[in-house]
Scaffold this active site. Structure first.
Site, mmCIF file in Angstrom:
data_model
loop_
_atom_site.group_PDB
_atom_site.id
_atom_site.type_symbol
_atom_site.label_atom_id
_atom_site.label_comp_id
_atom_site.label_asym_id
_atom_site.label_seq_id
_atom_site.Cartn_x
_atom_site.Cartn_y
_atom_site.Cartn_z
ATOM 1 N N SER A 191 0.815 -1.216 0.000
ATOM 2 C CA SER A 191 0.000 0.000 0.000
ATOM 3 C C SER A 191 0.849 1.267 0.000
ATOM 4 C CB SER A 191 -0.927 0.005 1.206
ATOM 5 O OG SER A 191 -0.158 -0.031 2.383
ATOM 6 N N HIS A 480 1.966 -0.744 14.134
ATOM 7 C CA HIS A 480 2.143 -1.436 12.851
ATOM 8 C C HIS A 480 2.512 -0.422 11.759
ATOM 9 C CE1 HIS A 480 0.268 -5.624 13.356
ATOM 10 N NE2 HIS A 480 0.638 -5.187 14.543
ATOM 11 N N GLU A 505 -0.247 -11.710 8.596
ATOM 12 C CA GLU A 505 -1.286 -11.281 7.648
ATOM 13 C C GLU A 505 -0.944 -11.694 6.209
ATOM 14 O OE1 GLU A 505 -1.622 -7.019 7.998
ATOM 15 O OE2 GLU A 505 0.392 -6.653 7.264
HETATM 16 C C1 NOJ Z 1 -2.346 -3.619 8.658
HETATM 17 C C2 NOJ Z 1 -2.018 -4.272 9.946
HETATM 18 O O1 NOJ Z 1 -0.769 -4.900 9.887
HETATM 19 C C3 NOJ Z 1 -3.121 -5.239 10.271
HETATM 20 O O2 NOJ Z 1 -2.805 -5.970 11.431
HETATM 21 C C4 NOJ Z 1 -4.401 -4.465 10.437
HETATM 22 O O3 NOJ Z 1 -5.444 -5.369 10.666
HETATM 23 C C5 NOJ Z 1 -4.719 -3.655 9.193
HETATM 24 N N1 NOJ Z 1 -3.590 -2.894 8.804
HETATM 25 C C6 NOJ Z 1 -5.890 -2.718 9.404
HETATM 26 O O4 NOJ Z 1 -5.549 -1.733 10.323
HETATM 27 CA CA CA Z 2 1.038 -4.535 8.120
#
Ligand code: NOJ
Ligand code: CA
Length: 699
Positions: A191, A480, A505
């Site tokens: 992103s 994060h 993720e």
């Molecule tokens: C990226 C983060 O690493 C993840 O843990 C989170 O759920 C999403 N952004 C949404 O904030």
């Molecule tokens: Ca992330």
């Protein structure tokens, strides 16, 4: 060898650093380990802005050469300190120091270069005392070199001003360029990403030499300064610092007195020392929070994985193409039916946490604004205080507290740092009002102020401000997409976690190589713990969702991560219903500690395997975890750390004989036996697998 060098060696003599000036007065150092070259003569210096950004438009002289030495001092330091949380109850900070004072006659400026030399490496930094001739200045580039002696194997991710969510590549130094050129298009899927050079890499950078030395370059205490990357000159095999610029291309606005972050080089002939050495923490200042009683290691679960996998949504409605905070009326729209953070669903997680001894429940998507939260560089994306209509913040916190559980706050900023700073105080007040004591923040997307990068000086100051403001409110922070940590958690132990790397993720976004988790402890974890979010049991996502990705690990491999990936913050990231299906394996997550009196690295090799034993804080219980990468192997764990004469109940969670991360990830075996000091456990790890062991002292 350089003539007229000043030398300082580590307390045990293994590491030696020499400082000298070249004929034209350029500061230079070289470094050896047991007589082998770690860094060949490497130059030090800073190039200053000379254009309109220069302080008062001064005709600046670079701080690169023309220096004369005006003095040098050596000293020894040895202290043992107690971290608020950590891998060990105490940490020894033992080094020999050399301070070199330099004067540049042409600018009348004085600077210092300080070296701290440890048995497993060294740190150096530039110091700028306050002085008439050096009050304010602007850095155009820092030119700190790390000249490698050979074409070492490097375990690297591309240098990027905005993200570290990469898989590690393993190549000779001269192989970096081809891969970055090959993969440039692929990188754009993140992103926010800004790869700056074909030969640029991030720190911490792990390397291995042909004669078996492990070398690791990173930085410590990166405060009020941009994050450092490294750029390789392939001809000389020399890395040079490459700082993250700001929106106007400058790399640091400095007011003296000022010290740069430490530039660190770890070295050993034993890979385990890369993991146990506490050099990065030691080069940070002692704790600045007086009362730390509210800071606590935490196991948590959360309304999270369901959204990452794509079955549920953060957003509440599909009615609006966009929303405006304060104007969009959520009471008038139709709920989309997929919203994750509903009162009923959160209660289910609270019940699960309470039943299984997890202290907190993270809830994402609780607040308004998620309908168009990213992709538009929108300034006012969230207010961090207004819940969706189906999330009853008061009732849920009361319900959680009545069961001895806390909710964990989520502040996705969508990288709009300006907006977050505006709302920060109110957001923290809301947390205090309802009894939240931890926040997960996030910075997905391109940074606002627009043109800034995630790792620039102004953004590093932003993350730090959030940590310090949070401390005033007794709030722990897990950030994060922020800058990768540099040991600041020693000074600010309420910074209990960061992501700043490719986390679990990604297993839902196409996957990560099986050796990823036996790389991260060598690299990303050098600076501080990672909120990796382990514990996925239903690794084939297509078995329960539309997601076609799978987790590149066996179920036991997931258990091992609670040991292998040290963090005071550990998530049980899978869904409660999945844990209920494998309750006997979940017992390990219930039992495992997340704060330790001692840690022993038993086996380690980057990208291959890590085996570690840890003693749970304030108990006689030990937990052992082993993780392997791509290849199956046998771990050998000699229980020589157990107390003499004591008996222990040992439970081994291991991959079944036919387990394999691709073909048979959930095949596991649990065995129990009584063990004593000196016994040896031989445990088979499947491809992409691992094991976990609990060793509980018998009364
Ligand atoms: C990226 C983060 O690493 C993840 O843990 C989170 O759920 C999403 N952004 C949404 O904030
Ligand atoms: Ca992330």
């Amino acid at each position: 060898m350089i003539g007229m060098a000043q030398t300082v060696s580590s307390p045990n003599g293994n590491v030696t650093v020499k400082f000298s000036l070249t004929n034209d007065g350029q500061p230079t150092y070289e470094m050896e380990y047991k007589g082998k070259t770690v860094c060949k003569p490497s130059h030090l210096g800073l190039e200053l802005a000379k254009d309109k950004h220069a302080s008062k438009g001064m005709q600046e002289t670079d701080l690169m050469k023309g220096f004369k030495e005006t003095g040098h001092k050596t000293s020894t330091f040895d202290e043992t300190w107690k971290p608020v949380w950590g891998e060990t109850a105490t940490i020894r900070n033992h080094y020999n120091e050399m301070e070199v004072s330099l004067n540049q006659p042409s600018s009348k400026r004085n600077i210092k270069i300080r070296f701290r030399v440890y048995d497993y490496g060294m740190g150096l930094r530039y110091e700028f005392p306050q002085q008439e001739e050096l009050n304010y200045f602007v850095i155009k580039e820092e030119h700190t070199q790390f000249a490698m002696a050979d074409n070492h194997t490097a375990y690297w991710i591309p240098g990027d001003y905005d993200t570290q969510e990469y898989e590690y590549q393993i190549t000779p130094l001269t192989g970096i360029k081809d891969i970055i050129r090959r993969d440039r298009e692929k990188y754009k899927s993140n992103s926010s990403t800004t790869v700056f050079s074909d030969t640029g890499v991030q720190t911490s950078l792990q390397m291995k030499t042909k004669d078996g030395l492990y070398i690791n370059i990173h930085e410590a205490a990166c405060l009020d300064y941009p994050t450092m990357h490294l750029n390789l000159d392939e001809k000389t095999l020399t890395f040079e610092s490459w700082l993250t610029p700001d929106a106007v291309g400058m790399k640091g606005f400095i007011q003296t007195p000022f010290n740069t972050p430490w530039r660190t080089v770890l070295v050993s002939d034993d890979a385990r020392d890369m993991l146990s050495c506490k050099l990065t923490l030691n080069l940070n200042e002692p704790c600045k929070i007086e009362d730390t009683s509210w800071i606590h290691p935490t196991k948590y679960c959360g309304v999270w994985w369901d959204m990452i996998v794509g079955r549920k949504s953060w957003s509440y409605t599909n009615d609006y193409p966009s929303v405006r905070l304060g104007e969009t009326d959520y009471s008038k729209c139709k709920p989309n039916g997929t919203h994750g953070a509903t009162t009923a669903e959160v209660k289910r997680y609270i019940d699960f946490a309470a039943k299984n001894g997890l202290q907190e429940v993270l809830v994402e998507g609780w607040n308004i604004g998620w309908e168009d939260w990213f992709g538009h560089q929108k300034l006012d994306v969230f207010d961090f205080v207004t819940p969706y209509p189906d999330f009853d913040i008061k009732e849920l916190n009361e319900y959680a507290h009545s069961k001895g559980v806390k909710l964990m706050m989520h502040h996705e900023t969508s990288a709009s740092a300006i907006n977050y700073e505006r709302h920060l105080e109110d957001a923290f007040k809301l947390m205090n009002k309802y009894g939240y004591d931890a926040v997960k923040t996030g910075y997905v997307g391109d940074i606002i102020p627009r043109g800034e990068y995630h790792y620039s000086q102004i953004m590093n100051n932003h993350y730090q401000r959030v940590v310090e403001e949070a401390a005033k409110h007794h709030i722990m922070v897990n950030a994060h997409e922020a800058t990768r940590p540099t040991g600041i958690c020693r000074t600010w132990p309420n910074l209990v976690g960061n992501e700043s790397a490719r986390g679990t993720e990604y297993e839902a976004f196409g996957g990560s190589v099986p050796y990823h988790t036996v790389m991260l402890p060598f690299t990303r974890l050098q600076g501080g713990p990672m909120d990796y979010t382990p514990g996925i049991f239903e690794t084939k996502l297509s078995e329960w969702s539309q997601n076609q990705s799978f987790v590149h690990s066996t179920l036991c491999g997931q258990l091992s991560l609670y040991l292998v990936m040290y963090s005071p913050l550990q998530m049980a990231a899978d869904l409660p219903e999945h844990y209920e299906k494998y309750d006997d394996a979940f017992q390990f997550i219930r039992d495992v500690a997340c704060d330790w009196d001692d840690s022993k690295y038993i086996e380690a090799e980057p990208a291959k395997y890590i085996t570690v034993a840890r003693k749970a804080k304030g108990t006689d219980n030990w937990f052992v975890g082993g993780k392997t990468g791509e290849e199956a192997r046998n771990a050998v764990v000699k229980l020589d750390f157990l107390d003499k004469g004591k008996k222990y109940e040992c439970t081994i969670y291991q991959d079944a004989a036919d387990a394999d991360y691709e073909k048979n990830p959930k095949a596991y075996r649990i065995t129990k036996r009584t063990v004593k000091r000196g016994d040896v456990l031989k445990i088979r790890e499947a491809r992409g697998g691992g094991f976990a062991v609990s060793i509980m002292a018998k009364k």
